[in-house]
Design a protein around this motif. Structure first.
Motif, PDB file in Angstrom:
ATOM      1  N   UNK A  29       0.823  -1.210   0.000  1.00  0.00           N
ATOM      2  CA  UNK A  29       0.000   0.000   0.000  1.00  0.00           C
ATOM      3  C   UNK A  29       0.861   1.265   0.000  1.00  0.00           C
ATOM      4  N   UNK A  30       1.910   1.268   0.800  1.00  0.00           N
ATOM      5  CA  UNK A  30       2.800   2.434   0.873  1.00  0.00           C
ATOM      6  C   UNK A  30       3.517   2.633  -0.465  1.00  0.00           C
ATOM      7  N   UNK A  31       3.987   1.551  -1.065  1.00  0.00           N
ATOM      8  CA  UNK A  31       4.654   1.660  -2.372  1.00  0.00           C
ATOM      9  C   UNK A  31       3.691   2.159  -3.447  1.00  0.00           C
ATOM     10  N   UNK A  32       2.456   1.648  -3.424  1.00  0.00           N
ATOM     11  CA  UNK A  32       1.444   2.114  -4.378  1.00  0.00           C
ATOM     12  C   UNK A  32       1.167   3.606  -4.186  1.00  0.00           C
ATOM     13  N   UNK A  33       1.065   4.039  -2.948  1.00  0.00           N
ATOM     14  CA  UNK A  33       0.823   5.451  -2.650  1.00  0.00           C
ATOM     15  C   UNK A  33       1.980   6.304  -3.155  1.00  0.00           C
ATOM     16  N   UNK A  34       3.206   5.846  -2.927  1.00  0.00           N
ATOM     17  CA  UNK A  34       4.396   6.589  -3.367  1.00  0.00           C
ATOM     18  C   UNK A  34       4.400   6.761  -4.888  1.00  0.00           C
ATOM     19  N   UNK A  35       4.047   5.704  -5.610  1.00  0.00           N
ATOM     20  CA  UNK A  35       4.065   5.758  -7.071  1.00  0.00           C
ATOM     21  C   UNK A  35       2.874   6.515  -7.650  1.00  0.00           C
ATOM     22  N   UNK A  36       1.695   6.299  -7.086  1.00  0.00           N
ATOM     23  CA  UNK A  36       0.471   6.872  -7.654  1.00  0.00           C
ATOM     24  C   UNK A  36       0.221   8.317  -7.243  1.00  0.00           C
ATOM     25  N   UNK A  37       0.525   8.630  -6.000  1.00  0.00           N
ATOM     26  CA  UNK A  37       0.228   9.955  -5.464  1.00  0.00           C
ATOM     27  C   UNK A  37       1.433  10.483  -4.677  1.00  0.00           C
ATOM     28  N   UNK A  38       2.507  10.837  -5.377  1.00  0.00           N
ATOM     29  CA  UNK A  38       3.742  11.218  -4.679  1.00  0.00           C
ATOM     30  C   UNK A  38       3.594  12.420  -3.750  1.00  0.00           C
ATOM     31  N   UNK A  39       2.757  13.384  -4.093  1.00  0.00           N
ATOM     32  CA  UNK A  39       2.589  14.548  -3.217  1.00  0.00           C
ATOM     33  C   UNK A  39       1.896  14.167  -1.913  1.00  0.00           C
ATOM     34  N   UNK A  40       0.906  13.309  -2.011  1.00  0.00           N
ATOM     35  CA  UNK A  40       0.215  12.853  -0.800  1.00  0.00           C
ATOM     36  C   UNK A  40       1.142  11.968   0.026  1.00  0.00           C
ATOM     37  N   UNK A  41       1.908  11.117  -0.654  1.00  0.00           N
ATOM     38  CA  UNK A  41       2.888  10.286   0.053  1.00  0.00           C
ATOM     39  C   UNK A  41       3.849  11.169   0.836  1.00  0.00           C
ATOM     40  N   UNK A  42       4.334  12.206   0.187  1.00  0.00           N
ATOM     41  CA  UNK A  42       5.283  13.104   0.845  1.00  0.00           C
ATOM     42  C   UNK A  42       4.668  13.736   2.084  1.00  0.00           C
ATOM     43  N   UNK A  43       3.413  14.198   1.955  1.00  0.00           N
ATOM     44  CA  UNK A  43       2.743  14.836   3.088  1.00  0.00           C
ATOM     45  C   UNK A  43       2.480  13.846   4.216  1.00  0.00           C
ATOM     46  N   UNK A  44       2.068  12.643   3.882  1.00  0.00           N
ATOM     47  CA  UNK A  44       1.707  11.666   4.914  1.00  0.00           C
ATOM     48  C   UNK A  44       2.901  10.925   5.499  1.00  0.00           C
ATOM     49  N   UNK A  45       3.888  10.622   4.674  1.00  0.00           N
ATOM     50  CA  UNK A  45       4.991   9.768   5.130  1.00  0.00           C
ATOM     51  C   UNK A  45       6.273  10.569   5.361  1.00  0.00           C
ATOM     52  N   UNK A  46       6.741  11.265   4.335  1.00  0.00           N
ATOM     53  CA  UNK A  46       8.009  11.993   4.474  1.00  0.00           C
ATOM     54  C   UNK A  46       7.934  13.067   5.559  1.00  0.00           C
TER      55      UNK A  46
END
Length: 79
Positions: A29-46
């Motif tokens: 799920x995290x990898x899919x989020x990183x690839x599909x929605x990088x801006x949201x991944x950055x906000x939520x994870x990074x």
């Protein structure tokens, strides 16, 4: 492909939650989020990781230098 979840069926919901809680599913799920929605991944994870790091470093800097420099952090599955 995952089976659809029937929100009216307690067993269906429980099964879906248990599937989500596995390490391999979280990783996927995290990898899919990183690839599909990088801006949201950055906000939520990074940004979360950066905030946690700064909080731990801040806590360490509050301790007197003569004391052992230890902080214990307990994090969830997606960290």
């Amino acid at each position: 492909m995952a089976e659809p979840v029937d929100l009216g069926d307690k067993n269906s919901v429980t099964g879906a939650i248990e599937t989500i809680k596995t390490r391999s599913t979280v990783k996927e799920l995290v990898n899919d989020l990183r690839e599909s929605l990088p801006n949201i991944y950055s906000a939520l994870v990074d940004e979360r990781d950066e905030y946690m790091t700064q909080s731990l470093l801040s806590r360490l800097s509050e301790q007197p230098r003569s004391a052992p420099q230890r902080v214990v952090a307990v994090v969830g599955l997606a960290h």
